[in-house]
Design a protein around this motif. Sequence first.
Motif, short mmCIF file in Angstrom:
data_model
loop_
_atom_site.label_atom_id
_atom_site.label_comp_id
_atom_site.label_asym_id
_atom_site.label_seq_id
_atom_site.Cartn_x
_atom_site.Cartn_y
_atom_site.Cartn_z
N GLY A 1 -18.46 23.59 2.26
CA GLY A 1 -17.27 23.69 1.42
C GLY A 1 -17.58 24.33 0.07
O GLY A 1 -16.78 25.11 -0.45
N ALA A 2 -18.75 23.98 -0.48
CA ALA A 2 -19.15 24.57 -1.77
C ALA A 2 -19.48 26.05 -1.60
O ALA A 2 -19.15 26.88 -2.45
N GLU A 3 -20.11 26.35 -0.48
CA GLU A 3 -20.56 27.73 -0.23
C GLU A 3 -19.37 28.70 -0.12
O GLU A 3 -19.42 29.82 -0.61
N THR A 4 -18.32 28.27 0.54
CA THR A 4 -17.19 29.18 0.76
C THR A 4 -16.14 29.11 -0.35
O THR A 4 -15.21 29.90 -0.35
N TYR A 5 -16.29 28.14 -1.27
CA TYR A 5 -15.34 28.01 -2.38
C TYR A 5 -15.17 29.34 -3.09
O TYR A 5 -16.18 30.03 -3.31
N PRO A 6 -14.00 29.80 -3.50
CA PRO A 6 -12.72 29.06 -3.47
C PRO A 6 -11.96 29.18 -2.14
O PRO A 6 -10.79 28.85 -2.08
N HIS A 7 -12.65 29.67 -1.11
CA HIS A 7 -11.99 29.76 0.19
C HIS A 7 -12.27 28.48 0.98
O HIS A 7 -13.21 27.76 0.70
N GLU A 8 -11.44 28.27 1.99
CA GLU A 8 -11.63 27.09 2.84
C GLU A 8 -12.75 27.36 3.84
O GLU A 8 -12.85 28.46 4.40
N CYS A 9 -13.57 26.36 4.08
CA CYS A 9 -14.55 26.44 5.15
C CYS A 9 -13.98 25.74 6.37
O CYS A 9 -12.97 25.01 6.28
N CYS A 10 -14.58 25.98 7.53
CA CYS A 10 -14.16 25.25 8.73
C CYS A 10 -15.29 25.23 9.74
O CYS A 10 -16.20 26.06 9.68
N GLY A 11 -15.23 24.27 10.63
CA GLY A 11 -16.24 24.17 11.67
C GLY A 11 -15.91 23.05 12.63
O GLY A 11 -14.96 22.28 12.41
N ALA A 12 -16.69 23.02 13.71
CA ALA A 12 -16.46 22.00 14.74
C ALA A 12 -17.39 20.82 14.53
O ALA A 12 -18.52 20.98 14.06
N LEU A 13 -16.90 19.64 14.88
CA LEU A 13 -17.70 18.41 14.88
C LEU A 13 -18.14 18.16 16.31
O LEU A 13 -17.30 17.99 17.20
#
Lengths: 104, 162
Positions: B21-33
Amino acid sequence: MPVKVMIPTPLRPYAGKRASAEFQAKTVGEALGHLTSEFAELRKHLFTEEGKLRSFVNVYVNDEDIRYLAKENTPTKDGDTISIIPSIAGGSHSTRTTGRRTKA
Amino acid sequence: MADETALWISGHLAEKIRAHGAETYPHECCGALLGRDSSEISGTDPEAEESTPGREILGLFPLVNRRDDSPRNRFSVTSEDVLAAEKNAREHGLEVVGWYHSHPDHPARPSEYDRDHAWPWYSYIIVSVQGGAPQEMTSWRLNDDRREFSPEGIEIRHRAAV
């Protein structure tokens, strides 16, 4: 002759925990109709209140996305596999489009 | 759907979600659990809710946010990405049990848009990222009637992920 409908994991609790079901159907729409008749609780997760497939519900006949075929009128034949594949979307609300807040 | 669900995750994986989340800020991150679900929730059988739901996150499958048009407040995972995540999960003997995404400069609460696009059964982890720094992390499950989410407790399990 039967076609096989593959049910994605998140919907299996509403389909007797089954991973697939077989129906006699000449079109995708007919097969999905049989599916939601047999498992009525699936309907609201697959279709909008207007009866349209939800935007994040993707349906494939074998490996073909029905959006690029004849959508729900896409014909099916014996032995075809219909797969329901989720797509996932979301995001923080925009300041202009909030409706009723969800429970915090 | 049982009300008192809990999601188990290692501190290491929880940190990886925050870091994404910090890496992609200010964009949204996403991924699978990726993980295992041993619960017996049927959605139709009230008696099944007596069993204790057990869901554990044992891996992540970070994805690229496909929403180029509004990546600050939207994320999108295509069906191809979903299939790739499921394949990766199977290769590790796991299954996709949910999804995570960030809310840049917004609280870790599901939006109306989240709810409208949600699937049942999946766990939806949301991490709030304020000014680039990850903050609160929450998890949610869509109710059977699709009208709202129920909060799901996150239990940090202090052992190495598989």
